[in-house]
Motif scaffolding. Sequence first.
Motif: not given
Length: 388
Positions: A105-110, A122-131, A147-150
């Motif tokens: 999980x984290x933050x970022x910019x687009x 804009x700025x966004x927050x994201x969260x995810x999972x993997x293997x 999943x990314x939400x801007x």
Amino acid sequence: MKKLLLLSALVSSVLLAEQKPYEISGLVGYDLTEGNIGIKSNGHYLGALELQFNSPDSKISPEFSVLYSPKAKYEGGGDSAITRGAFNGVYTFDAMDALTPFAKAGVGIENVGDETSANQDGFFVDAGAGVKYAFNDSLALKAEAIYLAKLAHQNAGNFDSNLIAMVGLTYAFGEGAQKAAPVTEEVKEEVKEEPKQEVVKEEPKEEVAVVAAPVDGDDDNDGVLNSKDECPNTLADVTVDEKGCDVDTDKDGILNSDDICPNTPVGAEVNSDGCPKTVQLAINFENNSAQIKADSNEKLDTYAKFLTTFTNYDAKIVGYTDSRGSATYNQKLSEKRANAVVEALKTRGVNAKQLSSKGMGEENPVADNSTAEGRAQNRRIEAELTRK
């Protein structure tokens, strides 16, 4: 007497693996976008580059990533490149054979190359999972979903949603931290103490008129008849040879009657009780930590039973590593793991005055550090026994 102390069964190899401090991943995938962004067919392809930094003291690792979509086609015509930069915290779960799951999980910019009324920077927050599926120590297949939400200023402050799926390869490099992996041999120890049996000699009987033929017996209960017993007064339950005499079964220079550790490995240095002065303990630890894994509990129980039974012994727990990584890091890790074993023995009833610990880092190797097999032998926990 003291019998059946199988202390030598504790001597086995500790097999360890390495986690590299740096990981770089190249991935490709697809971004499924929300309809209000105005992207044709609501999706586009993208590529990503991720750099992760692993720490020996934490299961959460920082990650920097760049995601680039070279051509997002818009419904109103035209297309644009979309570039995203993100900073995430990655939590790595315990590995299951070659599979290692993770969450992030984290933050970022687009940045949108050609902004439109529907899609802007804009700025966004994201969260995810993997293997990750490891092919070897350095290379793994990686798959993840994010999943990314801007924050969308053009949509009255509402968030624009993006669902991104990616797959690619991860390359791990650098001198890493030790983790624990399963041992190849399970051993057990049994300590019994039985009362000493006294041998009672019968007083000779006076002969009378008729002398009965002598009956052959086994007065010292060693399994050898008196007529063949050249050592007629051996202690009960001591292993003897065909002549009824005390022997040294494990060839350590201590006769069985005095040996409370009758099965020490050949060539091991022993004290006057026949116990080895140094024992290698097959203790496993959680990845990048000094937390002892549950599969080592039986070995700790066994060693604690010996120390609580024979309180005239002190034990110094000594941790070693191989030569990979910095000497400072190896010293710190060896001290933490040696201290963890001491604390585990205390919780099992061992008197704290019997215990001490020391970290030796990469010193005193017992094998060649230039080979994987040699490094595995050098990563070890030893117990030095001292009789008071």
